[in-house]
Design an enzyme around this catalytic site. Structure first.
Site, short mmCIF file in Angstrom:
data_model
loop_
_atom_site.label_atom_id
_atom_site.label_comp_id
_atom_site.label_asym_id
_atom_site.label_seq_id
_atom_site.Cartn_x
_atom_site.Cartn_y
_atom_site.Cartn_z
N ASN A 32 49.39 22.86 29.53
CA ASN A 32 49.47 24.03 28.64
C ASN A 32 48.96 23.66 27.27
O ASN A 32 48.90 22.49 26.91
CB ASN A 32 50.90 24.59 28.59
CG ASN A 32 51.94 23.51 28.58
OD1 ASN A 32 52.09 22.79 27.61
ND2 ASN A 32 52.63 23.34 29.72
N SER A 77 54.22 29.71 28.89
CA SER A 77 54.38 28.41 29.53
C SER A 77 55.84 27.97 29.53
O SER A 77 56.57 28.21 28.56
CB SER A 77 53.55 27.39 28.74
OG SER A 77 54.01 26.09 29.02
N GLU A 79 56.90 25.16 29.04
CA GLU A 79 57.14 24.15 28.00
C GLU A 79 57.22 24.75 26.59
O GLU A 79 57.09 24.04 25.60
CB GLU A 79 56.06 23.05 28.04
CG GLU A 79 55.98 22.26 29.33
CD GLU A 79 57.23 21.45 29.67
OE1 GLU A 79 58.21 21.47 28.90
OE2 GLU A 79 57.21 20.79 30.74
#
Ligand SMILES: [Zn+2]
Length: 220
Positions: A32, A77, A79
Site C-alpha cells: 500500500n 488499506s 494498514e
C-alpha cells in the site's frame, strides 16, 4: 458528482502504486501507498485489496487523522493505522510506501537488519534497516512496534515475517527508499554466499548521507 478534491495528489499516488506493482516490489494486491495531504492533517491511501491495474485516481481513499473516511467508495488499506500513526509522529514525512519485496522480506523473515553495505544505502537511507517485532498485519500493535523502531529519524523499517516500509518527504523519495533497501538486501544475500559482509563505517555513512542531502540542482 463533483470533481474530487486533491486530483493532482490522487494521480501521483496512483502512479506510485502502479510503480510498486510494475517494478515487482509487490505481487497481487499486496502492499500500500499513502500521501499526506499537505497542511491538512489528512491522508490519501490506496484502497484495500484492489488490483493495481484496476485502480483509478478516484479510488484513492481520503481519511482524516481519526481514520474517518471523508471520500472514497472503497475501504482504505488495512494498514491505515500504521500510516496515520507515522504521519502523526513524524511531521517531516509526507509519503509512505509499503511493499513485500523478495529480498528485503527474506531479511524480515530471518529477523536480521539490512546492513549498510552500499554507498547508495548510506545516501538514501543512512542507517541499517532494523526489524520491528512481529504483530498481525493491520493491528495497532504492529503500528506501535513500527513507530518504536522508526523513532525520530529512521526512513525505513522491516516488518518481521511480512515486508518493508519506506518513508519520504514525497512519493518519489519514499519509493526510492524501498527500491534501495530491496537492492541492498539482494546484494547482501549474494555477498554472503561469497564470504562475510563488510559494512561501511559509521563516519562514512554519515558523510555520504550529508553530501546526498545537499546534492543535485538546488533552486535558490
Ligand atoms: Zn503488507
Amino acid at each position: 458528482m463533483n470533481r474530487l478534491q486533491y486530483q493532482q495528489e490522487r494521480n501521483e499516488l496512483l502512479q506510485t502504486a502502479q510503480e510498486i506493482f510494475s517494478s515487482g516490489l509487490v505481487s497481487g494486491t499486496w502492499g500500500n501507498v499513502s500521501l499526506r495531504v499537505s497542511g491538512q492533517g489528512l491522508m490519501l491511501i490506496t484502497p484495500s485489496g484492489m488490483d493495481y491495474n484496476q485502480m483509478d485516481a478516484e479510488d484513492m481513499v481520503l481519511l482524516d487523522g481519526e481514520e474517518k473516511v471523508l471520500a472514497g467508495k472503497y475501504k482504505p488499506s488495512v494498514e491505515t493505522p500504521l500510516h496515520l500513526g507515522i504521519y502523526k509522529k513524524r511531521p517531516e514525512i509526507n509519503a509512505i510506501v509499503h511493499v513485500h519485496s523478495l529480498y528485503a522480506t527474506a531479511f524480515a523473515v530471518a529477523r536480521q537488519n539490512i546492513p549498510v553495505i552500499l554507498e547508495e544505502a548510506a545516501q538514501v537511507i543512512g542507517h541499517e534497516v532494523r526489524v520491528a517485532p512481529y504483530a498481525l498485519c493491520g493491528s495497532r500493535q504492529l503500528a506501535e512496534n513500527v513507530l518504536k523502531v522508526l523513532g525520530k529519524d529512521k526512513r525505513a523499517v522491516l516488518l518481521a515475517n511480512h515486508g518493508l516500509l519506506g518513508l519520504g518527504g514525497n512519493l518519489p523519495e519514499a519509493l526510492r527508499v524501498c527500491l534501495v533497501a530491496e537492492r541492498t538486501a539482494r546484494i547482501a544475500i549474494y555477498s554472503r554466499i561469497l564470504g562475510p559482509l563488510h559494512s561501511l563505517r559509521a563516519e562514512d555513512i554519515l558523510s555520504l548521507r550529508q553530501v546526498f542531502e545537499n546534492y543535485g540542482q538546488k533552486k535558490d
